[in-house]
Design an enzyme around this catalytic site. Structure first.
Site, PDB file in Angstrom:
ATOM      1  N   ILE A  97       5.336   4.116 -10.734  1.00 21.32           N
ATOM      2  CA  ILE A  97       5.507   2.875 -11.486  1.00 21.32           C
ATOM      3  C   ILE A  97       6.997   2.538 -11.473  1.00 21.32           C
ATOM      4  O   ILE A  97       7.826   3.389 -11.790  1.00 21.32           O
ATOM      5  CB  ILE A  97       5.032   3.076 -12.949  1.00 21.32           C
ATOM      6  N   HIS A 113      -4.657  -1.802  -4.515  1.00 20.14           N
ATOM      7  CA  HIS A 113      -5.301  -0.790  -5.367  1.00 20.14           C
ATOM      8  C   HIS A 113      -6.752  -0.610  -4.918  1.00 20.14           C
ATOM      9  O   HIS A 113      -7.448  -1.606  -4.677  1.00 20.14           O
ATOM     10  CB  HIS A 113      -5.232  -1.231  -6.836  1.00 20.14           C
ATOM     11  N   GLY A 128       3.431  -2.657 -15.479  1.00 18.82           N
ATOM     12  CA  GLY A 128       2.266  -1.915 -15.963  1.00 18.82           C
ATOM     13  C   GLY A 128       1.635  -1.081 -14.851  1.00 18.82           C
ATOM     14  O   GLY A 128       2.094  -1.060 -13.715  1.00 18.82           O
TER      15      GLY A 128
HETATM   16  C1  GRF Z   1      -4.773   3.310  -0.764  1.00 19.43           C
HETATM   17  O1  GRF Z   1      -6.165   3.276  -1.060  1.00 19.43           O
HETATM   18  C2  GRF Z   1      -3.971   2.806  -1.905  1.00 19.43           C
HETATM   19  O2  GRF Z   1      -4.484   1.692  -2.545  1.00 19.43           O
HETATM   20  C3  GRF Z   1      -4.026   4.019  -2.790  1.00 19.43           C
HETATM   21  O3  GRF Z   1      -3.754   5.076  -1.901  1.00 19.43           O
HETATM   22  C4  GRF Z   1      -4.253   4.716  -0.635  1.00 19.43           C
HETATM   23  C5  GRF Z   1      -3.127   4.797   0.352  1.00 19.43           C
HETATM   24  O4  GRF Z   1      -3.534   5.405   1.512  1.00 19.43           O
HETATM   25  N1  GRF Z   1      -3.180   3.929  -3.924  1.00 19.43           N
HETATM   26  P1  GRF Z   1      -2.580   5.460   2.779  1.00 19.43           P
HETATM   27  O5  GRF Z   1      -1.329   6.215   2.386  1.00 19.43           O
HETATM   28  O6  GRF Z   1      -2.277   4.053   3.217  1.00 19.43           O
HETATM   29  O7  GRF Z   1      -3.390   6.191   3.814  1.00 19.43           O
END
Ligand code: GRF
Length: 192
Positions: free
Chosen positions: A91, A108, A142
């Site tokens: 964050i 996300h 956030g």
């Molecule tokens: C993605 O699903 C992202 O949203 C989540 O972690 C994953 C990242 O994977 N927070 P990568 O490092 O791009 O393989």
């Protein structure tokens, strides 16, 4: 449109962006790729692709504010139009958001505002939802909050594990991120 991409992990979503740029399917310039720790797959992939990389390791700083300041300054030095958090698992603070107000994008692996946080896939599976997905949004200070730019649904299968579900979500997430960046780049061109 110049972007800086931030990663913490393997960077497979970043790789999709690199490939889309290389094939001419996405008209953006990846000014640099940065990580919050040493030795990420994301930085290794980027270096292999000939991109500028940097690391601002969280553990090298005595407190969060100092780290946040260093990250902000480093990103600012590339004068990006957007900073993209692609699996960046930290964050950022007020100073960063003030510097990139409305131009810090996060992906996300869940349909926000449901299942924010580091375990969006696991939490969706544990809750028993039948549909989850991914979200690309403008990030604020956030945890996975801020205006939503785009979302895509992914069906949860009866025999899904966290890994199998996350893999299918990532397929959707990569396409959604590339489409969203293309849309933002088109807006940027129209304004200039
Ligand atoms: C993605 O699903 C992202 O949203 C989540 O972690 C994953 C990242 O994977 N927070 P990568 O490092 O791009 O393989």
């Amino acid at each position: 449109m110049r972007i800086v991409v931030l990663v913490s992990g393997t960077g497979s979503n970043l790789q999709a962006v690199i490939d889309a740029v290389a094939s001419g399917g996405l008209d953006v310039e990846i000014a640099a790729v940065g990580a919050d720790r040493a030795g990420t797959g994301g930085v290794a992939r980027s270096a292999a692709a000939g991109l500028e990389t940097f690391e601002v390791p969280f553990r090298d700083y005595t407190d969060r504010a100092e780290w946040n300041h260093a990250l902000t300054q480093k990103c600012l030095s590339y004068a990006p139009d957007y900073v993209v958090s692609s699996g960046f698992m930290r964050i950022v603070g007020e100073e960063f958001i003030a510097a990139f107000d409305g131009t810090y994008i996060n992906t996300h692996p869940a349909l926000l505002p449901a299942f924010p946080g580091a375990h969006g896939v696991r939490d969706a599976l544990a809750y028993g939802v039948k549909v989850t997905g991914c979200t690309v949004h403008i990030a604020d200070t956030g945890v996975d909050t801020g205006p939503i730019l785009a979302q895509r649904a992914v069906e949860v299968l009866d025999d899904d594990s966290e890994e199998s579900l996350h893999e299918r979500i990532k397929v959707a997430e990569r396409a959604l991120l590339i489409e969203t960046l293309a849309h933002l780049a088109a807006g940027q061109r129209a304004r200039s």
